[in-house]
Design a protein around this motif. Structure first.
Motif, mmCIF file in Angstrom:
data_model
loop_
_atom_site.group_PDB
_atom_site.id
_atom_site.type_symbol
_atom_site.label_atom_id
_atom_site.label_comp_id
_atom_site.label_asym_id
_atom_site.label_seq_id
_atom_site.Cartn_x
_atom_site.Cartn_y
_atom_site.Cartn_z
ATOM 1 N N UNK A 174 0.905 -1.112 0.130
ATOM 2 C CA UNK A 174 -0.050 -0.041 0.142
ATOM 3 C C UNK A 174 0.896 1.408 -0.061
ATOM 4 N N UNK A 175 1.888 1.270 0.715
ATOM 5 C CA UNK A 175 2.665 2.450 0.853
ATOM 6 C C UNK A 175 3.304 2.542 -0.462
ATOM 7 N N UNK A 176 3.885 1.516 -1.132
ATOM 8 C CA UNK A 176 4.583 1.559 -2.518
ATOM 9 C C UNK A 176 3.617 2.262 -3.583
ATOM 10 N N UNK A 212 14.369 7.147 -18.197
ATOM 11 C CA UNK A 212 13.931 6.001 -17.809
ATOM 12 C C UNK A 212 13.193 6.381 -16.478
ATOM 13 N N UNK A 213 12.295 5.379 -15.919
ATOM 14 C CA UNK A 213 11.629 5.761 -14.980
ATOM 15 C C UNK A 213 12.189 6.044 -13.390
ATOM 16 N N UNK A 214 13.517 5.287 -13.287
ATOM 17 C CA UNK A 214 14.354 5.585 -12.172
ATOM 18 C C UNK A 214 14.717 6.925 -12.124
ATOM 19 N N UNK A 215 15.449 7.386 -13.359
ATOM 20 C CA UNK A 215 15.935 8.597 -13.416
ATOM 21 C C UNK A 215 14.618 9.817 -13.152
ATOM 22 N N UNK A 216 13.655 9.363 -13.725
ATOM 23 C CA UNK A 216 12.684 10.519 -13.588
ATOM 24 C C UNK A 216 12.180 10.755 -12.026
ATOM 25 N N UNK A 217 12.200 9.485 -11.350
ATOM 26 C CA UNK A 217 11.647 9.410 -9.906
ATOM 27 C C UNK A 217 12.758 10.379 -9.143
ATOM 28 N N UNK A 218 14.169 9.868 -9.431
ATOM 29 C CA UNK A 218 15.356 10.485 -8.898
ATOM 30 C C UNK A 218 15.115 12.170 -9.017
ATOM 31 N N UNK A 219 14.834 12.720 -10.312
ATOM 32 C CA UNK A 219 14.609 14.080 -10.406
ATOM 33 C C UNK A 219 13.653 14.661 -9.508
ATOM 34 N N UNK A 265 6.833 30.131 -12.604
ATOM 35 C CA UNK A 265 8.209 30.438 -12.444
ATOM 36 C C UNK A 265 8.768 30.312 -11.124
ATOM 37 N N UNK A 266 9.899 29.592 -10.934
ATOM 38 C CA UNK A 266 10.304 29.364 -9.674
ATOM 39 C C UNK A 266 9.737 28.254 -8.741
ATOM 40 N N UNK A 267 8.287 27.660 -9.245
ATOM 41 C CA UNK A 267 7.747 26.705 -8.284
ATOM 42 C C UNK A 267 8.399 25.508 -8.418
ATOM 43 N N UNK A 268 8.679 24.830 -7.258
ATOM 44 C CA UNK A 268 9.384 23.630 -7.138
ATOM 45 C C UNK A 268 8.245 22.330 -7.030
ATOM 46 N N UNK A 269 8.464 21.499 -7.829
ATOM 47 C CA UNK A 269 7.947 20.314 -7.942
ATOM 48 C C UNK A 269 8.723 19.233 -7.167
ATOM 49 N N UNK A 270 8.173 18.776 -6.302
ATOM 50 C CA UNK A 270 9.174 17.299 -5.626
ATOM 51 C C UNK A 270 8.195 16.433 -4.715
ATOM 52 N N UNK A 271 8.708 15.190 -4.689
ATOM 53 C CA UNK A 271 8.251 14.238 -3.758
ATOM 54 C C UNK A 271 9.319 14.034 -2.998
ATOM 55 N N UNK A 272 9.368 14.830 -1.694
ATOM 56 C CA UNK A 272 10.407 14.706 -0.656
ATOM 57 C C UNK A 272 10.584 13.402 0.145
ATOM 58 N N UNK A 273 11.693 13.202 0.788
ATOM 59 C CA UNK A 273 11.754 12.137 1.950
ATOM 60 C C UNK A 273 11.538 10.529 1.440
ATOM 61 N N UNK A 274 11.854 10.320 0.214
ATOM 62 C CA UNK A 274 11.687 9.021 -0.294
ATOM 63 C C UNK A 274 12.935 8.328 -0.371
ATOM 64 N N UNK A 275 13.138 7.260 0.618
ATOM 65 C CA UNK A 275 14.554 6.567 0.439
ATOM 66 C C UNK A 275 14.604 5.882 -0.794
ATOM 67 N N UNK A 276 15.681 5.261 -0.953
ATOM 68 C CA UNK A 276 16.162 4.679 -2.292
ATOM 69 C C UNK A 276 15.216 3.535 -2.481
ATOM 70 N N UNK A 277 14.794 2.764 -1.093
ATOM 71 C CA UNK A 277 14.130 1.562 -1.334
ATOM 72 C C UNK A 277 12.926 1.716 -1.562
ATOM 73 N N UNK A 278 12.269 3.075 -1.098
ATOM 74 C CA UNK A 278 10.973 3.356 -1.474
ATOM 75 C C UNK A 278 10.720 3.854 -2.641
ATOM 76 N N UNK A 279 11.757 4.246 -3.265
ATOM 77 C CA UNK A 279 11.765 4.957 -4.627
ATOM 78 C C UNK A 279 11.703 3.506 -5.593
ATOM 79 N N UNK A 280 12.516 2.562 -5.442
ATOM 80 C CA UNK A 280 12.390 1.295 -6.281
ATOM 81 C C UNK A 280 11.209 0.666 -6.049
ATOM 82 N N UNK A 281 10.495 0.762 -4.566
ATOM 83 C CA UNK A 281 9.185 -0.144 -4.685
ATOM 84 C C UNK A 281 8.061 0.765 -5.649
ATOM 85 N N UNK A 282 8.005 1.880 -5.613
ATOM 86 C CA UNK A 282 7.155 2.962 -6.301
ATOM 87 C C UNK A 282 7.348 2.621 -7.585
ATOM 88 N N UNK A 283 8.532 2.598 -8.034
ATOM 89 C CA UNK A 283 8.794 2.360 -9.500
ATOM 90 C C UNK A 283 8.035 1.047 -10.207
#
Length: 128
Positions: A45-47, A72-79, A92-110
Motif C-alpha cells: 500500500x505504501x509503494x 527511464x522511470x528511475x531517473x525521472x523518480x530521482x529528479x 516560474x520558481x515553483x518547485x515540484x518535488x516528492x521529498x523524503x523517499x528513500x532509495x528503497x521506497x523509490x524502487x518499490x514505487x517504480x
C-alpha cells in the motif's frame, strides 16, 4: 515437625507450566503468519501511494512546463525526489518535488509506474 497433609502448596506444577507454554506457542503459530501478511499489505500500500504521488507531481510539473532529462522511470523518480523547478510564465520558481523517499521506497514505487511519451503513469493494471 509434623506435616499437614491437607495444606496446599503454593506455586505452579511443571505440567501446568508446560500447558501454558504450549498454549502460547499455538497462539504465536497462528498470529505470526497473520502479522507477516499485514506488514506485506502495508508495504504494498505504501509503494502504491508513493507511486501515485510521484505520478501526480510529475503530471503537474509537466503541465507547468518543467522538462525532465531522465530517459527511464528511475531517473525521472530521482529528479522528482531531488526537485524540479519550473521556469517561465505563471509557475516560474515553483518547485515540484516528492521529498523524503528513500532509495528503497523509490524502487518499490517504480514497480507501479510506467514512463511513456515523457509522462510518468501510475499503472493500475499491476496485480499483487
Amino acid at each position: 515437625m509434623k506435616l499437614n497433609k491437607t495444606a496446599k502448596t503454593k506455586g505452579f506444577s511443571l505440567v501446568e507450566l508446560l500447558v501454558v507454554i504450549a498454549v502460547i506457542g499455538i497462539i504465536a503459530a497462528i498470529a505470526i503468519p497473520t502479522i507477516s501478511g499485514i506488514t506485506d499489505s502495508a508495504d504494498t500500500g505504501a509503494a502504491k501511494r508513493n507511486a501515485q504521488n510521484l505520478a501526480s507531481v510529475h503530471a503537474n510539473a509537466v503541465a507547468a512546463g518543467v522538462t525532465f532529462s531522465g530517459g527511464d522511470t528511475a531517473a525521472v523518480i530521482l529528479e522528482l525526489v531531488s526537485g524540479k523547478t519550473a521556469t517561465g510564465e505563471v509557475f516560474d520558481g515553483t518547485v515540484f518535488q516528492v521529498p523524503n523517499l528513500t532509495t528503497e521506497e523509490q524502487g518499490d514505487a517504480a514497480a507501479y509506474l510506467n514512463l511513456a511519451n515523457g509522462i510518468l503513469y501510475y499503472d493500475t493494471d499491476i496485480t499483487d
